[in-house]
Design an enzyme around this catalytic site. Structure first.
Site, mmCIF file in Angstrom:
data_model
loop_
_atom_site.group_PDB
_atom_site.id
_atom_site.type_symbol
_atom_site.label_atom_id
_atom_site.label_comp_id
_atom_site.label_asym_id
_atom_site.label_seq_id
_atom_site.Cartn_x
_atom_site.Cartn_y
_atom_site.Cartn_z
ATOM 1 N N SER A 125 43.915 38.515 28.686
ATOM 2 C CA SER A 125 43.815 37.890 30.007
ATOM 3 C C SER A 125 42.736 36.821 30.086
ATOM 4 O O SER A 125 42.857 35.879 30.878
ATOM 5 C CB SER A 125 43.540 38.958 31.074
ATOM 6 O OG SER A 125 44.602 39.867 31.160
ATOM 7 N N GLU A 251 29.608 54.015 49.032
ATOM 8 C CA GLU A 251 30.847 54.761 49.269
ATOM 9 C C GLU A 251 30.939 56.007 48.407
ATOM 10 O O GLU A 251 31.466 57.033 48.833
ATOM 11 C CB GLU A 251 32.048 53.843 49.001
ATOM 12 C CG GLU A 251 33.393 54.461 49.294
ATOM 13 C CD GLU A 251 34.530 53.496 49.028
ATOM 14 O OE1 GLU A 251 35.612 53.690 49.614
ATOM 15 O OE2 GLU A 251 34.342 52.554 48.227
ATOM 16 N N PHE A 298 35.005 45.930 47.529
ATOM 17 C CA PHE A 298 35.589 47.077 48.210
ATOM 18 C C PHE A 298 35.617 48.351 47.376
ATOM 19 O O PHE A 298 36.050 49.383 47.864
ATOM 20 C CB PHE A 298 37.008 46.714 48.676
ATOM 21 C CG PHE A 298 37.029 45.586 49.653
ATOM 22 C CD1 PHE A 298 36.742 45.810 50.983
ATOM 23 C CD2 PHE A 298 37.278 44.290 49.240
ATOM 24 C CE1 PHE A 298 36.737 44.770 51.896
ATOM 25 C CE2 PHE A 298 37.276 43.240 50.135
ATOM 26 C CZ PHE A 298 36.997 43.471 51.469
ATOM 27 N N GLU A 299 35.170 48.275 46.143
ATOM 28 C CA GLU A 299 35.104 49.464 45.308
ATOM 29 C C GLU A 299 33.934 49.366 44.338
ATOM 30 O O GLU A 299 33.503 48.262 43.963
ATOM 31 C CB GLU A 299 36.398 49.667 44.508
ATOM 32 C CG GLU A 299 37.528 50.302 45.273
ATOM 33 C CD GLU A 299 37.217 51.723 45.739
ATOM 34 O OE1 GLU A 299 36.436 52.428 45.066
ATOM 35 O OE2 GLU A 299 37.744 52.115 46.800
ATOM 36 N N GLU A 341 44.950 37.619 42.657
ATOM 37 C CA GLU A 341 45.411 38.358 41.481
ATOM 38 C C GLU A 341 45.815 39.786 41.831
ATOM 39 O O GLU A 341 45.042 40.531 42.440
ATOM 40 C CB GLU A 341 44.311 38.429 40.412
ATOM 41 C CG GLU A 341 44.798 39.144 39.151
ATOM 42 C CD GLU A 341 43.688 39.689 38.269
ATOM 43 O OE1 GLU A 341 43.967 39.944 37.080
ATOM 44 O OE2 GLU A 341 42.552 39.879 38.753
ATOM 45 N N ASP A 346 48.604 45.294 35.212
ATOM 46 C CA ASP A 346 48.236 45.362 33.801
ATOM 47 C C ASP A 346 47.679 46.724 33.437
ATOM 48 O O ASP A 346 48.050 47.320 32.411
ATOM 49 C CB ASP A 346 47.207 44.270 33.524
ATOM 50 C CG ASP A 346 46.596 44.342 32.143
ATOM 51 O OD1 ASP A 346 47.271 43.965 31.177
ATOM 52 O OD2 ASP A 346 45.433 44.784 32.028
ATOM 53 N N HIS A 350 49.002 49.535 30.712
ATOM 54 C CA HIS A 350 48.170 50.053 29.627
ATOM 55 C C HIS A 350 48.166 51.584 29.629
ATOM 56 O O HIS A 350 48.107 52.218 28.566
ATOM 57 C CB HIS A 350 46.740 49.545 29.747
ATOM 58 C CG HIS A 350 46.547 48.139 29.270
ATOM 59 N ND1 HIS A 350 46.963 47.707 28.032
ATOM 60 C CD2 HIS A 350 45.951 47.059 29.864
ATOM 61 C CE1 HIS A 350 46.647 46.431 27.876
ATOM 62 N NE2 HIS A 350 46.043 46.011 28.979
ATOM 63 N N ASP A 387 49.757 36.244 33.564
ATOM 64 C CA ASP A 387 48.954 35.742 32.459
ATOM 65 C C ASP A 387 49.551 36.119 31.111
ATOM 66 O O ASP A 387 49.410 35.399 30.128
ATOM 67 C CB ASP A 387 47.511 36.226 32.567
ATOM 68 C CG ASP A 387 47.396 37.720 32.817
ATOM 69 O OD1 ASP A 387 48.428 38.397 32.982
ATOM 70 O OD2 ASP A 387 46.253 38.225 32.854
ATOM 71 N N HIS A 388 50.234 37.241 31.061
ATOM 72 C CA HIS A 388 50.863 37.689 29.819
ATOM 73 C C HIS A 388 51.873 38.780 30.148
ATOM 74 O O HIS A 388 51.970 39.232 31.296
ATOM 75 C CB HIS A 388 49.813 38.218 28.825
ATOM 76 C CG HIS A 388 48.956 39.317 29.402
ATOM 77 N ND1 HIS A 388 49.430 40.589 29.617
ATOM 78 C CD2 HIS A 388 47.672 39.317 29.836
ATOM 79 C CE1 HIS A 388 48.483 41.336 30.146
ATOM 80 N NE2 HIS A 388 47.395 40.572 30.296
#
Length: 564
Positions: A125, A251, A298-299, A341, A346, A350, A387-388
């Site tokens: 990527s 959080e 946000f995370e 994105e 992706d 994986h 991207d791939h």
């Protein structure tokens, strides 16, 4: 003065005047000459840039009159992923599914993009997004850096840095934004603002000492310290690389920051932007409406997969973030550039988990539709691509409307039958599978022989003793991992072409089979403000086509930036 004399004076003035850089929509563009080279040894960043410019201009991108540009990237969104996701979307609504169109599939212009890196047949990527963001292909694993230096080589970083379309847009007076479901320092978003010879240097905790000694900085720090005002909108995850070591996450109390330099980059960003807003949940985002710039993390790590997002009611969807970003950018006097994105497609691949990959693809389609609804195709160019690819397979002869995540009901040949299709061993199988990955049927160090479930740490594999019998297995369950042929801890990318879909000014140029870095040139050539900014640096042909590789320092960005 005689008419003939007037013509002579006019001709003399024209000969002495600098080349005309403005380009009319109806003006023809001369072909851009690209030197012949021995490939791959003769490839350079400058050659890639010129070749991309030639391909875009040849297809008519210079006729575009876009004010705004939105680039959507489905990370790992292969054509197989798109096909399977459209079917799942239709079946969720009670239809057979095959006839469904995802939002971007209604766009009028399409192309295929070749994704290889300069050193890899199957890409990563970092190299692929750098190609799309800068107009020059490069190595796998590097961010915003040309191919002349090996991965992790910090030497001469300034001399090999590439200008991104986001930085170009800011230098041209446009507003900019970055939205992602990954860490904001991850490869795809980082390629729009960062320069790093190694994609893994997201925080200083990952920087080796020799890189520090050579002057390299981590990507989180680059985002906060970049020259200029920086992006007007930043939405993503990855708080861990912005908080100092020991500081507890707001959080998740069981998590702490990872910065070893003691810096609180969130506080640094707030100090730099006293009128801006930092947010980390939906309520704060809504309370900060109308305020820019905005930094939304946000995370602690990546955002949740769409399937799991319901477990965190404070996390906005990708469509919500896209809508919020456009609302903050659309009134910019000189237009805007926005990257969005869907990065976790992706990750699900994986993990060998088609369900999460497809539902995240559908979430990206919702975000694209939100952008379509919020913009006008008369002034906004929207590109959607990947991207791939990945190794997801779509096979067998399932009957029309067969559940895309289910077992094949139909035939194992081209003759229609009923009931489950069977392999040569008499066992049922699924429509979707993976060429490699953690779904391999053999026993591993964490799960017994047979079907695997999410989350599977694929290690210490044993050879499978044949295929598992899936007759009583619910393969539509969100945690089911599709079978893979080869055992790997993580499923790999694929090297096949990916789709490009386009609408808006200049979209007609998106056609045929193109190298991936041409997408940058589609966007730049179709946007007068972007291409004129490059022409002002004398980087264009007489027809106004940007063909010379820009130095980011000349635009106030990158290592060694020279601020005007």
């Amino acid at each position: 003065m005689h008419k003939l004399s007037l013509l002579c004076v006019a001709a003399l003035l024209a000969a002495c005047a600098p080349p005309q850089r403005a380009h009319r929509a109806d003006a023809p563009v001369a072909p851009v000459a690209v030197p012949g080279i021995d490939r791959p040894d003769g490839e350079t960043a400058a050659w890639w840039f010129r070749s991309g410019a030639a391909a875009a201009a040849e297809r008519g991108a210079m006729a575009g009159r876009a004010r705004n540009v939105i680039l959507f990237v489905g990370d790992g969104m292969s054509l197989t992923t798109v096909a399977a996701a459209r079917i799942l979307a239709g079946q969720r609504d009670g239809a057979p599914g095959e006839e469904r169109l995802l939002s971007w599939e209604a766009f009028p212009h399409t192309a295929l993009a070749r994704t290889y890196n300069t050193d890899m047949q199957t890409p990563d990527s970092a190299g692929t997004m750098t190609a799309m963001a800068t107009g020059a292909k490069t190595r796998a694993g590097v961010i915003g850096v040309g191919q002349a230096r090996a991965r992790a080589d910090c030497s001469e970083l300034a001399g090999n840095a590439l200008l991104s379309i986001r930085d170009l847009a800011e230098s041209a007076g446009m507003a900019t934004g970055i939205v992602t479901t990954t860490r904001i320092t991850h490869a795809t978003p980082a390629a729009t603002y960062g320069h790093s010879p190694d994609r893994n240097w997201e925080g200083d905790v990952h920087l080796p000492q020799d890189a520090i000694d050579a002057g390299c900085t981590d990507l989180a720090r680059q985002l906060v310290e970049m020259p200029g005002r920086g992006p007007d909108v930043v939405f993503g995850g990855g708080r861990r690389y912005f908080m100092p070591a020991g500081q507890r996450d707001p959080e998740r109390d069981d998590r702490v920051g990872l910065r070893l330099d003691g810096r609180d980059l969130i506080a640094d960003w707030q100090a730099r932007h006293p009128d801006g807003a930092y947010v980390w949940n939906r309520a704060q985002l809504q309370a900060a409406r109308g305020r820019t710039p905005v930094l939304g993390l946000f995370e602690y790590d990546h955002l949740h997969f769409e399937h799991d997002r319901a477990n965190d009611p404070g996390e906005p969807s990708l469509a919500e973030l896209t809508t919020e970003a456009i609302a903050r950018l659309r009134d910019a006097d000189r237009g805007y550039f926005l990257l969005v994105e869907g990065g976790r497609i992706d990750h699900a691949h994986h993990y060998g988990n088609a369900h999460r990959a497809l539902t995240d693809t559908i979430a990206l389609a919702d975000a694209v539709q939100a952008a379509v609804d919020a913009t006008d195709d008369a002034d906004t160019l929207i590109l959607v691509t990947a991207d791939h690819a990945h190794t997801l397979t779509f096979a067998g002869y399932p009957a029309r409307g067969n559940p895309i995540l289910g077992k094949v009901r139909g035939s194992s040949g081209e003759d229609a039958t009923t009931g489950y299709a069977r392999d040569a061993l008499g066992l049922p199988y699924t429509t979707l599978g993976y060429a490699n990955g953690p779904g391999y049927a053999g026993a591993s160090g964490s799960q017994p022989e047979g079907p695997k479930t999410y989350f599977h740490v694929g290690s210490a594999y044993q050879s499978a003793r044949g295929r598992p019998d899936l007759g009583d297995v619910d393969t539509t369950h969100p945690d089911y991992l599709q079978e893979s042929i080869l055992p790997l801890a993580s499923e790999t990318h694929g090297g096949d072409d990916v789709g490009v879909w386009a609408r808006g000014p200049g979209a007609h140029a998106v056609r045929g089979n193109v190298e991936q870095h041409v997408l940058f040139h589609f966007m730049v050539q179709a946007t007068p403000r972007l291409r004129e900014r490059l022409c002002a640096r004398d980087l264009c042909t007489a027809d106004g086509v940007p063909v010379e590789l820009p130095d980011p320092a000349d635009f106030g960005f990158g290592p060694g930036a020279r601020v005007e």
